[in-house]
Design an enzyme around this catalytic site. Structure first.
Site, mmCIF file in Angstrom:
data_model
loop_
_atom_site.group_PDB
_atom_site.id
_atom_site.type_symbol
_atom_site.label_atom_id
_atom_site.label_comp_id
_atom_site.label_asym_id
_atom_site.label_seq_id
_atom_site.Cartn_x
_atom_site.Cartn_y
_atom_site.Cartn_z
ATOM 1 C CG HIS A 1 35.062 10.853 -14.257
ATOM 2 N ND1 HIS A 1 36.328 10.487 -13.850
ATOM 3 C CD2 HIS A 1 35.197 11.327 -15.518
ATOM 4 C CE1 HIS A 1 37.186 10.721 -14.827
ATOM 5 N NE2 HIS A 1 36.525 11.241 -15.851
ATOM 6 C CE LYS B 1 42.170 9.800 -22.113
ATOM 7 N NZ LYS B 1 41.086 10.034 -21.153
ATOM 8 N NE ARG C 1 37.930 18.156 -17.728
ATOM 9 C CZ ARG C 1 39.058 17.515 -17.927
ATOM 10 N NH1 ARG C 1 39.766 17.103 -16.916
ATOM 11 N NH2 ARG C 1 39.506 17.290 -19.144
ATOM 12 C CB SER D 1 41.966 10.819 -14.669
ATOM 13 O OG SER D 1 40.630 10.589 -14.324
#
Length: 164
Positions: free
Chosen positions: A17, A41, A91, A129
């Site tokens: 990030h 989430k 990514r 994460s």
């Protein structure tokens, strides 16, 4: 002034990030990194904590401002901040497909805002994460993947042996 919005969960913020934020800061005159909420989430840290970790990690980048806006839709916030672009980090191909879908929806909602995808470096292309939290739960040292303040907070939160 060209303004960009870099929204995300940042739970916690990773070196990937940080890399994306710094790349955006090289392109745009002003970048708002904003800790937001993804309703799918479950969060370990509060929006305030997530923003604080980002603020600490990016304190030396003058044109990045960190905010917390957990109850807003990204395109509405972009308009509120006069951002012309939404920055997203990618990514891998799975991220690309996901971001492509979101960009399409955002474009329908806000035709005046463009999504800019910034690809991560190979060393950050696998850092997520969720994976880092999983490693930390099993008492692994995650300091190589996170800014220092976030790594320490994660260790404290999970109570593992690397806590300081």
């Amino acid at each position: 002034m060209t303004i960009a919005l870099f929204p995300g969960s940042f739970d916690p913020i990773t070196n990937g990030h940080i890399e994306t934020a710094k790349k955006a800061a090289e392109i745009f005159e002003k970048v708002y990194l904003v800790a937001m909420t993804n309703t799918s989430k479950h969060y370990l840290f509060s929006p305030g904590e997530r923003a604080d970790f980002a603020r600490d990690a990016l304190k030396d980048v003058a044109n990045i401002e960190v905010l917390e806006k957990p109850d807003e839709i990204t395109v509405d916030l972009a308009h509120e901040l006069n951002a012309k672009a939404i920055v997203r980090g990618v990514r891998n191909s799975a991220d690309f497909r996901y971001e492509q879908e979101i960009a399409g929806i955002n474009k329908r909602l806000a035709p005046d805002i463009n999504t800019i995808l910034l690809f991560s470096s190979p060393e950050n292309s696998f850092v997520a994460s969720s994976m880092i939290k999983e490693l930390a739960k099993f008492d692994k040292d995650v300091s190589q993947f996170l800014p220092e303040k976030a790594a320490k907070a994660l260790r404290r939160k999970l109570g593992n042996e690397y806590a300081e």
